[in-house]
Scaffold this active site. Structure first.
Site, PDB file in Angstrom:
ATOM      1  N   GLY A   1       0.897  -1.211   0.036  1.00 45.04           N
ATOM      2  CA  GLY A   1       0.157   0.018   0.104  1.00 45.04           C
ATOM      3  C   GLY A   1       0.786   1.184   0.150  1.00 45.04           C
ATOM      4  O   GLY A   1       2.031   1.108  -0.232  1.00 45.04           O
TER       5      GLY A   1
ATOM      6  N   HIS B   1       4.244   1.700  -8.109  1.00 46.08           N
ATOM      7  CA  HIS B   1       3.223   0.495  -7.963  1.00 46.08           C
ATOM      8  C   HIS B   1       2.252   0.573  -9.254  1.00 46.08           C
ATOM      9  O   HIS B   1       2.113  -0.476  -9.647  1.00 46.08           O
ATOM     10  CB  HIS B   1       2.466   0.674  -6.762  1.00 46.08           C
ATOM     11  CG  HIS B   1       3.028   0.602  -5.540  1.00 46.08           C
ATOM     12  ND1 HIS B   1       3.406   1.716  -4.653  1.00 46.08           N
ATOM     13  CD2 HIS B   1       3.835  -0.427  -4.764  1.00 46.08           C
ATOM     14  CE1 HIS B   1       4.086   1.251  -3.524  1.00 46.08           C
ATOM     15  NE2 HIS B   1       4.315   0.089  -3.640  1.00 46.08           N
TER      16      HIS B   1
ATOM     17  N   ASP C   1      13.138  -3.933  -5.875  1.00 43.02           N
ATOM     18  CA  ASP C   1      13.474  -4.723  -5.140  1.00 43.02           C
ATOM     19  C   ASP C   1      14.358  -6.097  -5.719  1.00 43.02           C
ATOM     20  O   ASP C   1      13.799  -7.210  -5.681  1.00 43.02           O
ATOM     21  CB  ASP C   1      12.484  -5.170  -4.008  1.00 43.02           C
ATOM     22  CG  ASP C   1      11.833  -4.087  -3.156  1.00 43.02           C
ATOM     23  OD1 ASP C   1      12.298  -3.702  -2.429  1.00 43.02           O
ATOM     24  OD2 ASP C   1      10.781  -3.513  -3.766  1.00 43.02           O
TER      25      ASP C   1
HETATM   26  P1  AMP Z   1       5.986  -2.506  -1.758  1.00 50.52           P
HETATM   27  O1  AMP Z   1       4.534  -1.995  -1.668  1.00 50.52           O
HETATM   28  O2  AMP Z   1       7.127  -1.518  -1.332  1.00 50.52           O
HETATM   29  O3  AMP Z   1       5.935  -3.946  -0.894  1.00 50.52           O
HETATM   30  O4  AMP Z   1       6.070  -2.782  -3.291  1.00 50.52           O
HETATM   31  C1  AMP Z   1       4.988  -3.746  -3.974  1.00 50.52           C
HETATM   32  C2  AMP Z   1       5.621  -3.933  -5.265  1.00 50.52           C
HETATM   33  O5  AMP Z   1       5.920  -2.672  -5.960  1.00 50.52           O
HETATM   34  C3  AMP Z   1       7.111  -4.719  -5.294  1.00 50.52           C
HETATM   35  O6  AMP Z   1       6.912  -5.833  -6.365  1.00 50.52           O
HETATM   36  C4  AMP Z   1       8.016  -3.621  -5.302  1.00 50.52           C
HETATM   37  O7  AMP Z   1       9.083  -4.076  -5.869  1.00 50.52           O
HETATM   38  C5  AMP Z   1       7.312  -2.696  -6.474  1.00 50.52           C
HETATM   39  N1  AMP Z   1       7.983  -1.464  -6.241  1.00 50.52           N
HETATM   40  C6  AMP Z   1       8.152  -0.726  -5.204  1.00 50.52           C
HETATM   41  N2  AMP Z   1       8.759   0.503  -5.529  1.00 50.52           N
HETATM   42  C7  AMP Z   1       8.666   0.526  -6.961  1.00 50.52           C
HETATM   43  C8  AMP Z   1       9.182   1.433  -7.925  1.00 50.52           C
HETATM   44  N3  AMP Z   1       9.855   2.601  -7.564  1.00 50.52           N
HETATM   45  N4  AMP Z   1       9.271   1.082  -9.254  1.00 50.52           N
HETATM   46  C9  AMP Z   1       8.757  -0.158  -9.519  1.00 50.52           C
HETATM   47  N5  AMP Z   1       8.324  -1.140  -8.585  1.00 50.52           N
HETATM   48  C10 AMP Z   1       8.250  -0.672  -7.387  1.00 50.52           C
END
Ligand code: AMP
Length: 282
Positions: free
Chosen positions: A29, A35, A148
């Site tokens: 979130g 995202h 990530d």
């Molecule tokens: P998180 O909410 O941080 O767990 O991220 C959810 C998904 O979004 C994961 O697959 C992350 O690698 C991806 N994500 C987070 N930040 C970015 C970004 N800046 N660019 C692309 N994907 C992202």
């Protein structure tokens, strides 16, 4: 757009028409354009798109920022409605980890270095929750960010080792105009830390320039990245790495590919970033 915290509702919607393909984007979130780029890719590739919003406690160590992790469900749902999502799964902790829960899912070698060295319990939390989400959602394709990088490598291993019947799609890192990788945690940066944080992408770009210029010595590349970060007084290095993109072991000499990655503290806020370097083919 259907929003539900219930597993049985997810399953009913997912299987209402088994001929449709489903793309799935797991998130914690506090959504940003990074995202949403995953959601858009999922939208383009599939008949239906599902997103989960769940801040998974098992991937945070007791000393980490679980309680202060940013949350805003209303805003997230409005953004997802705009992009065009079919299903949002918003489980509670007692749905994901009911009393008596005692199963672990762990990927060994590639979980150990880098993030795993700094956050020893992190990937066991990620793999157990993503395995559960995959089993609940049973998507055709699941979308993760290169942001990530180690998470992607760990999950690719898990998908192969445990025969999950889905394609894992890796999407590029979304960045702010000044290069800072988008992250939910960026909201906690003070204005001074926010401008200092551009050092992450800057030092990665400098290392890529050195690679293009022919530098292959791992220590020299790590030293270059360290020097750039050390020159930024608000930044404290957790790690700087030039590693093999498959094994994640540090390399002495770069051959045809390298994962440049780093974790840096700004006060209590820990940011990560990476760039994958491949030998130019032409
Ligand atoms: P998180 O909410 O941080 O767990 O991220 C959810 C998904 O979004 C994961 O697959 C992350 O690698 C991806 N994500 C987070 N930040 C970015 C970004 N800046 N660019 C692309 N994907 C992202």
């Amino acid at each position: 757009m259907q929003v539900t915290p219930k597993i049985k509702v997810v399953r009913r919607l997912r299987w209402a028409d088994p001929t449709l393909s489903w793309g799935f984007v797991p998130t914690m979130g506090y959504l940003h354009a990074g995202h949403l780029s995953l959601v858009e890719r999922a939208r383009a590739d599939n008949d239906r798109v599902a997103v989960s919003i769940y801040v998974n406690p098992t991937q945070f160590a007791p000393t980490e920022d679980l309680s202060t992790y940013p949350r805003n469900m209303e805003r997230d749902l409005a953004l997802l409605r705009e992009v065009g999502v079919d299903l949002v799964f918003t489980p509670d902790n007692d749905v994901m980890y009911p009393p008596g829960f005692q199963t672990s899912v762990s990927v060994n070698d590639v979980s150990q270095p880098l993030e795993g060295a700094s956050r020893p319990t992190h990937f066991a939390g990620v793999t157990v929750v993503v395995a559960k989400l995959f089993n609940i959602m049973q998507p055709t394709r699941a979308y993760f960010g290169q942001k990530d990088a180690q998470q992607v490598i760990v999950l690719q291993r898990m998908v192969r080792d445990l025969n999950f019947n889905l394609d894992l799609v890796v999407c590029p890192t979304g960045r702010e105009p000044d290069g800072l990788a988008m992250s939910s945690r960026n909201v906690h940066l003070s204005p001074e830390q926010r401008s200092a944080a551009t050092v992450l992408s800057r030092c990665l770009r400098e290392a890529v320039v050195m690679l293009h210029a022919g530098e292959r010595d791992g220590n020299a590349l790590r030293a270059l990245m360290r020097d750039t970060i050390v020159a930024e007084p608000l930044a404290t290095i957790d790690y700087v790495s030039v590693a093999d993109p498959e094994t994640l072991q540090e390399v002495e000499q770069v051959t045809d590919r390298a994962l440049l990655s780093l974790a840096v503290f700004f006060g209590r806020i820990r940011l990560i970033d990476n760039m994958l370097w491949l030998t130019p083919t032409n």
